[in-house]
Design an enzyme around this catalytic site. Structure first.
Site, short mmCIF file in Angstrom:
data_model
loop_
_atom_site.label_atom_id
_atom_site.label_comp_id
_atom_site.label_asym_id
_atom_site.label_seq_id
_atom_site.Cartn_x
_atom_site.Cartn_y
_atom_site.Cartn_z
N ALA A 1 3.13 5.69 -3.08
CA ALA A 1 4.33 6.41 -3.52
C ALA A 1 4.32 6.60 -5.03
O ALA A 1 4.64 7.68 -5.54
CB ALA A 1 5.58 5.66 -3.08
N MET B 1 0.84 -1.20 0.00
CA MET B 1 0.00 0.00 0.00
C MET B 1 0.88 1.25 0.00
O MET B 1 0.57 2.24 -0.68
CB MET B 1 -0.92 0.02 1.21
CG MET B 1 -1.77 -1.24 1.40
SD MET B 1 -2.83 -1.68 0.01
CE MET B 1 -1.90 -3.02 -0.75
N ASP B 2 1.97 1.21 0.76
CA ASP B 2 2.92 2.32 0.75
C ASP B 2 3.55 2.48 -0.62
O ASP B 2 3.72 3.61 -1.13
CB ASP B 2 4.01 2.09 1.79
CG ASP B 2 3.59 2.47 3.20
OD1 ASP B 2 2.40 2.30 3.52
OD2 ASP B 2 4.44 2.91 3.98
N VAL B 3 3.93 1.37 -1.23
CA VAL B 3 4.58 1.42 -2.54
C VAL B 3 3.62 1.99 -3.59
O VAL B 3 4.00 2.83 -4.42
CB VAL B 3 5.06 0.02 -2.94
CG1 VAL B 3 5.59 0.01 -4.37
CG2 VAL B 3 6.15 -0.47 -1.98
#
Length: 410
Positions: free
Chosen positions: A210, A205-207
């Protein structure tokens, strides 16, 4: 002006320690063509993975990045996230963990307490000389710290302020990858039939967030190029996650199908992604997306009779009879004693297939080695590139400095 700030502002558009400044100058001068973002200065007010990976991406394209770290917490929390192998020997006092190395190359670190007037003044003066801020505050926190977009654009009207939140600017909850995986449906779908829902081992989810923020930043840079105006660009983890559900989302929205745990199997294609085991105990997957590929697979596995069986003649019939198809194929694959030989034969007839690689096998591949960053002094890996594309107008990407120690440029 206090001496700390004066040392910075006399060195150009962004203030950094003189030694560090020379590193940036040297980096830009030694490339045959200047990197596309050469001269761009970025102030990172972010931690963990999503924001820092965006800043490293910009650094790899030539931007100068200064990471502002919280004096009260001794910096980015991932400096403390050590694997067992990092605590069982070596330099246990190194504040640059393996996790920290994944997204902090090419930066300088400044330790500041922005709750104190002197620290806030330092950051504000840096903002005046920066092109961009990358932030990841909870909604409301940036305003309390006087580091929000409305405050900073008064100091620098052309500033691009890029921020990541958990749920958008109207929801004060913090965003955590594991929570977003659960809420956005990823965890519900992930796992084997009958098993508990399973979190993915990468903070995807962070990737994803980003990547969305990078797209917003590049669009904002184009807008500023055309108008001279700064802008506010925001991405939430939850919206980035939901927009990335792709066919699983439209399967529900269009066909009213709620995805269930299927292990590695594809809901619409068979055999695609299912893990098979060869006689030598190693694992292999096929990505058979067409009927012609299935014909060639059956020939290699010596089970041509499957191609005349109406249960398996088309992809639709194979999906309908998935269990029978998978069982038959597994029996044939298990008769073969050499996975690598099978892979070579499949490649030769253009049947998509791959071995299931452990991490050491991944980085034995030449393509994987190309994205590894190296410490030129210690001659060992120091991280991964965030830029995984090639551009004809850039002969090479800049060399990256290793991730900085906490407050190294203060």
């Amino acid at each position: 002006m206090n001496m700390f700030v004066s040392k910075f502002v006399t060195l150009g558009r962004i203030g950094i320690h003189p030694t560090c400044w020379q590193q940036f100058v040297h980096r830009s001068e030694t490339t045959a063509k200047a990197p596309i973002l050469n001269g761009l200065t970025v102030l990172e007010l972010s931690s963990v993975l999503a924001g820092p990976s965006v800043s490293q991406f910009l650094s790899e394209l030539g931007a100068s990045v200064v990471k502002i770290e919280n004096k009260q917490t001794r910096g980015d929390v991932t400096r403390t996230w050590k694997l067992k192998t990092e605590t069982n020997g070596g330099n246990n006092n190194d504040d640059r963990t393996a996790y920290f190395h994944c997204c902090n190359s090419g930066k300088q670190s400044i330790a500041v307490d922005v709750t104190k007037m002197a620290g806030l003044d330092i950051v504000h003066r840096l903002v005046e000389r920066s092109d961009m801020v990358v932030a990841s505050y909870k909604p409301g926190d940036a305003e309390k710290l006087q580091l929000d977009y409305n405050t900073l654009r008064e100091l620098n009207p052309s500033l691009i302020y890029a921020c990541i939140s958990g749920y958008g600017q109207d929801d004060s909850r913090a965003g955590y990858d594991a929570v977003i995986q659960a809420e956005a449906g990823f965890q519900y779908m992930n796992g084997s039939p009958g098993s508990l829902p399973c979190k993915m081992p990468v903070a995807l989810m962070d990737v994803l967030a980003a990547h969305h923020l990078k797209e917003g930043i590049l669009t904002s840079l184009l807008h500023r190029e055309r108008t001279g105006e700064g802008s506010f660009v925001q991405v939430s983890l939850i919206k980035a996650a939901v927009s990335s559900l792709a066919n699983q989302a439209t399967g529900y929205l269009i066909a009213n199908s709620i995805p269930e745990t299927q292990g590695s199997e594809h809901p619409s294609i068979c055999p695609y992604g299912t893990v098979f085991q060869t006689g030598d105990g190693r694992f292999i997957v096929f990505a058979v997306g067409t009927d012609s590929q299935f014909l060639r697979l059956c020939k290699i596995l010596d089970c041509q009779e499957m191609t005349t069986d109406e249960r398996f003649q088309t992809n639709a019939s194979r999906v309908k009879n998935r269990d029978e198809c998978t069982s038959w194929l597994q029996q044939k694959v298990a008769e073969l004693q050499d996975r690598d030989e099978l892979l070579n034969r499949l490649v030769s007839v253009k049947v998509p297939a791959a071995g299931v690689n452990a991490m050491d096998e991944v980085f034995a591949m030449p393509q994987a080695r190309e994205v590894v960053l190296s410490d030129s002094v210690l001659r060992k890996p120091s991280g991964l590139r965030q830029v995984a594309f090639d551009m004809s107008f850039m002969e090479q990407l800049p060399n990256m400095t290793v991730p900085p120690h906490y407050g190294a440029s203060t």
